[in-house]
Design an enzyme around this catalytic site. Structure first.
Site, mmCIF file in Angstrom:
data_model
loop_
_atom_site.group_PDB
_atom_site.id
_atom_site.type_symbol
_atom_site.label_atom_id
_atom_site.label_comp_id
_atom_site.label_asym_id
_atom_site.label_seq_id
_atom_site.Cartn_x
_atom_site.Cartn_y
_atom_site.Cartn_z
ATOM 1 N N SER A 114 37.249 63.020 10.214
ATOM 2 C CA SER A 114 36.518 61.541 9.858
ATOM 3 C C SER A 114 35.926 61.491 8.589
ATOM 4 C CB SER A 114 35.656 61.097 11.001
ATOM 5 O OG SER A 114 34.395 61.792 10.942
ATOM 6 N N LYS A 158 28.454 60.149 10.287
ATOM 7 C CA LYS A 158 29.136 59.013 9.662
ATOM 8 C C LYS A 158 28.205 58.555 8.444
ATOM 9 C CE LYS A 158 32.532 58.618 12.653
ATOM 10 N NZ LYS A 158 33.307 59.325 12.733
#
Lengths: 248, 174
Positions: A114, A158
């Protein structure tokens, strides 16, 4: 107490008469034990039974037994003190370890697709700064370690793309269409998104996440294959983050 | 004069005690004062200033979700302000269905839970901000320690849900 008897014994000048114990046993109901301490300059007072004790009780065996008992007590006391000191030292070590891990920084292994251009797919060891989320210093553009809102046992990495009150625009389905959506991040929440917008499960699916879920701010990469050192790509990528979303 | 030595050893002792105390309060149990009357019938009944509590931390307990049924009082970070902490009662676990009068029947999503205050009239809870992530939970309430006449375990049995019109419809319908 048979102080008069004590007075009959000649006590050398270097000894101090300190205590008169009474020990009781089944055979001999009361046993008086004279304890003397030696006065030595600069040293601690050491208690020990005087050899003349036998003269008081007239029973040498009992006296010796009592002396042994006292010796055991003395030994046990020093052992207990040592054990206590060592366990305190050990607890101190563990506490420092825990506090460093919780409040200062800790290494973390992250992997997955990700954050792909910034962090490796196969795994990176990162140093995570735990202090800045507590002080509220996490801002837009920081890479953060977040407790996953879907599974509290997992942590995810993230990038923060919007703080509370920011307007965030994002692509709903970047692989297939250019449809975008925009919303205002509510109070106390942050908008997080992976750098690889095609393979990332982030705020676009679960919505803005509470600030309290942020565990730490990534500030240094310890190892990635054969690369060591500061996260150069992290800073470089900051400038390009507008491609992913617009934050006003 | 051994004053500097004495001071140094005293400082070292206090530092050690502080470190160990902080670790214990971080990992295992700590005290906490409760203000406000959102849990009014059960905790803090007269709306007075503060009530002390010992919390058991549960890094491990997250694994046993059914544990919540025995210790339903949770301490959780507020989703709107990370510095605030709330004490609420857990009402539903991931996968449960909840009927809210203001809207429809809601399914609690994966990794979230539904929390309510016992005093429905003045409580900010899941009825206003929705289900909250389990990751925000930072402990559970086990004992009341401060008002001396109320010392004891917190009564954890679920005899009544705070409001009759909120009830769990079914368990773990997947």
């Amino acid at each position: 107490m048979h102080v008069t008897q004590v007075a009959k014994i000649k006590i050398p000048k270097s000894y101090n008469l300190v205590l008169l114990f009474s020990l009781s046993s089944k055979k001999n109901p009361i046993l008086h034990l004279l304890v003397l301490t030696r006065r030595i300059k600069g040293e601690k007072k050491v208690a020990y039974p005087h050899p003349l004790l036998g003269a008081i009780n007239g029973n040498k065996i009992e006296t010796m037994r009592a002396a042994k008992l006292l010796q055991y007590a003395r030994q046990w006391r020093s052992t207990a003190k040592e054990v206590f000191d060592h366990s305190i030292l050990f607890a101190q070590f563990l506490s420092i370890l825990h506090l460093t891990d919780t409040y200062i920084c800790s290494p973390t292994l992250v992997y997955g697709p990700s954050m792909l251009p910034t962090l490796n797919f196969t795994g990176d060891v990162l140093l995570v700064d735990k202090l800045s989320p507590l002080l509220g210093k996490v801002g837009t553009g920081d890479v953060v370690l977040v407790r996953s809102p879907e599974n509290p046992r997992k942590t995810i990495t993230k990038r923060v793309l919007g703080m509370e009150g920011d307007r965030v625009t994002f692509l709903l389905d970047p692989a297939h269409s250019a449809r975008s959506h925009s919303l205002v991040v509510p109070k106390g929440h942050v908008w997080i998104q992976g750098d690889n917008i095609y393979a990332s499960n982030d705020s676009r699916h679960v919505g803005p996440i509470p600030y309290g879920l942020i565990l730490g701010r990534v500030f240094c990469r310890l190892s990635s294959g054969n690369m060591y050192g500061h996260l150069g790509t992290l800073d470089h990528w900051d400038n390009d983050s507008d491609e992913n979303c617009n934050c006003n | 004069m051994a004053t500097p030595n004495f001071l140094w050893s005293l400082a070292k002792k206090y530092l050690t005690a502080g470190l160990i105390g902080l670790t214990i309060s971080d990992r295992y149990a700590s005290f906490m004062a409760i203000r406000g009357s959102s849990m009014s019938p059960t905790l803090n009944p007269h709306g007075k200033d503060s009530t002390g509590f010992v919390l058991g931390k549960f890094a491990i307990l997250l694994i046993f979700a059914s544990f919540f049924y025995f210790y339903p009082f949770l301490v959780l970070r507020s989703p709107s302000n990370y510095k605030e902490k709330y004490v609420k009662r857990i009402a539903a676990l991931p996968g449960d269905w909840i009927h809210v009068p203001s809207s429809d029947t809601v399914r609690v999503p994966e990794g979230h839970c539904w929390v309510v205050g016992d005093n429905a009239a003045c409580s900010t809870d899941s009825r206003s901000f929705g289900p909250i992530p389990l990751g925000l939970i930072c402990g559970r309430v086990t004992h009341v320690v401060w008002p001396p006449q109320r010392i004891g375990r917190v009564n954890g049995e679920i005899t009544m849900f705070p409001e009759e019109n909120i009830h769990v419809l079914g368990e773990h319908i997947d």
